[in-house]
Design an enzyme around this catalytic site. Structure first.
Site, PDB file in Angstrom:
ATOM      1  N   GLN A  11     -13.583 -44.773 -40.144  1.00 30.72           N
ATOM      2  CA  GLN A  11     -14.218 -45.538 -39.034  1.00 30.72           C
ATOM      3  C   GLN A  11     -15.643 -45.044 -38.801  1.00 30.72           C
ATOM      4  OE1 GLN A  11     -11.195 -45.654 -35.941  1.00 30.72           O
ATOM      5  NE2 GLN A  11     -12.348 -46.927 -34.499  1.00 30.72           N
ATOM      6  N   SER A  93     -10.578 -39.030 -42.290  1.00 32.51           N
ATOM      7  CA  SER A  93      -9.631 -39.582 -41.346  1.00 32.51           C
ATOM      8  C   SER A  93      -9.087 -40.857 -41.849  1.00 32.51           C
ATOM      9  CB  SER A  93     -10.750 -39.805 -39.991  1.00 32.51           C
ATOM     10  OG  SER A  93      -9.999 -40.248 -39.139  1.00 32.51           O
ATOM     11  N   LEU A  94      -9.356 -42.013 -41.169  1.00 32.99           N
ATOM     12  CA  LEU A  94      -8.527 -43.112 -41.671  1.00 32.99           C
ATOM     13  C   LEU A  94      -8.529 -43.298 -42.954  1.00 32.99           C
ATOM     14  CD1 LEU A  94      -7.495 -46.082 -41.068  1.00 32.99           C
ATOM     15  CD2 LEU A  94      -9.708 -46.639 -41.209  1.00 32.99           C
ATOM     16  N   ARG A 118      -1.817 -47.169 -35.275  1.00 30.98           N
ATOM     17  CA  ARG A 118      -2.434 -45.894 -35.078  1.00 30.98           C
ATOM     18  C   ARG A 118      -3.723 -46.293 -34.089  1.00 30.98           C
ATOM     19  NH1 ARG A 118      -7.005 -43.544 -37.946  1.00 30.98           N
ATOM     20  NH2 ARG A 118      -6.479 -40.999 -38.105  1.00 30.98           N
ATOM     21  N   HIS A 201      -9.265 -36.826 -32.912  1.00 32.52           N
ATOM     22  CA  HIS A 201      -8.870 -35.647 -33.723  1.00 32.52           C
ATOM     23  C   HIS A 201      -8.913 -34.434 -32.618  1.00 32.52           C
ATOM     24  CE1 HIS A 201      -8.917 -37.605 -37.556  1.00 32.52           C
ATOM     25  NE2 HIS A 201     -10.047 -38.175 -37.362  1.00 32.52           N
ATOM     26  N   GLN A 250      -3.151 -34.872 -38.209  1.00 31.09           N
ATOM     27  CA  GLN A 250      -4.661 -35.167 -38.454  1.00 31.09           C
ATOM     28  C   GLN A 250      -4.923 -35.727 -37.250  1.00 31.09           C
ATOM     29  OE1 GLN A 250      -5.821 -38.994 -39.621  1.00 31.09           O
ATOM     30  NE2 GLN A 250      -6.665 -38.166 -41.681  1.00 31.09           N
TER      31      GLN A 250
END
Length: 313
Positions: A11, A93-94, A118, A201, A250
């Site tokens: 993102q 991340s994503l 999510r 996070h 995560q």
């Protein structure tokens, strides 16, 4: 021998029109977004190609949009006979979900629904305006951690270790602002608030992670065909249950991107190919390990350039 890792952005790299430059490959891109739209119940391609920007930047929309963008870029690249096979994959991340789809661990349809959920969980975990993130530039990791620890105004943590001298912090807005001042006092060159509303996070996402764990139990996972380096551990999972655990952790634990890139380099990776909008990960890789080569594939021109460069090796 050159070993290649394919990596996927997360993102923040999204923009309206980001997947409209694929020329002869455009129909393949639209097909992937159409499959996603069928699962989501709205026209994701229209949002990505036409906007409005405000909708694209909503976390629950951004996540499936970036997932599809990464998967589409990789699938088109993988169909080219002169593009190398992946020895490893990773995503920021994503982007880790994009890697799982491309490595055959998770279907696109299930991944789209999962990351949309999510995003919803993340958005509702903290009230609008109550959380924020900031980039701390030019300060050692341990000093960023120290700056956060010196704040007693609320939750603030170092959450993205992106490159040497580039760490992102996240938490409650007042605490993030206080940590930015502490970082400057410790010698940071810059402390920049990021244009996000979700403090990703950090421990404020624990409840969202608990709910995500329930979603993860309901999906079909298989072991990836290509080893995937997970953000949370900077290592390779040994089972599908471990993959589920890594994805849950995560959400509220730091992204160890520096350690992930270093792990790949130690395992013989010499070139990263970033699939998806922008060149963020390509730029970070060079700061982490100067010997790494990096290419970005996000439209027809960048694909042709990458193929030419690799062909010249």
């Amino acid at each position: 021998m050159t070993n290649y890792a394919y990596v996927f952005p997360g993102q923040g790299s999204q923009s309206v029109g980001m997947m409209t430059g694929w020329e002869d490959h455009q129909s393949a891109v639209v097909d992937i977004f159409t499959e996603a739209s069928d699962r989501l119940g709205y026209d994701l391609w229209a949002v990505v190609s036409e906007g409005p920007e405000e909708q694209l930047n909503q976390t629950a929309t951004t996540q499936p949009a970036m997932l599809c963008a990464g998967v589409a870029s990789w699938r088109i690249a993988a169909e080219q006979n002169d593009m190398p096979q992946a020895s490893m994959m990773a995503g920021h991340s994503l982007g880790e979900y994009s890697a799982l789809v491309c490595a055959g661990s998770l279907s696109l349809a299930e991944a789209v629904e999962l990351v949309a959920r999510r995003g919803q969980l993340m958005q509702t975990a903290v009230a609008a305006g109550a959380g924020s993130m900031a980039a701390i530039i030019g300060l050692a990791d341990e000093d960023v951690v120290k700056a956060c620890a010196q704040v007693d105004a609320g939750v603030v943590e170092a959450v993205n270790f992106n490159a040497p001298g580039q760490v992102v912090i996240a938490g409650e807005t007042a605490a993030v602002e206080a940590a930015m001042e502490q970082a400057k006092a410790l010698g940071a060159k810059r402390a920049l608030q990021l244009p996000v509303s979700v403090p990703s996070h950090c421990s404020l996402m624990k409840d969202a992670a608990r709910q995500l764990a329930e979603e993860l139990e309901s999906i079909s996972l298989s072991m990836p065909r290509v080893p995937i380096i997970h953000n949370q551990s900077a290592s390779i999972a040994e089972s599908t249950e471990e993959i589920r655990e890594r994805l849950q952790l995560q959400l509220y634990q730091p992204v160890k991107w520096v350690a992930s890139v270093e792990f790949m380099h130690r395992r013989g990776i010499s070139t990263l190919i970033e699939c998806g909008p922008g060149r963020v990960l390509t730029g970070l890789a060079r700061r982490i390990e100067k010997s790494l080569r990096g290419f970005a594939v996000f439209d027809a021109a960048s694909l042709d350039s990458t193929r030419q460069s690799i062909g010249d090796e």
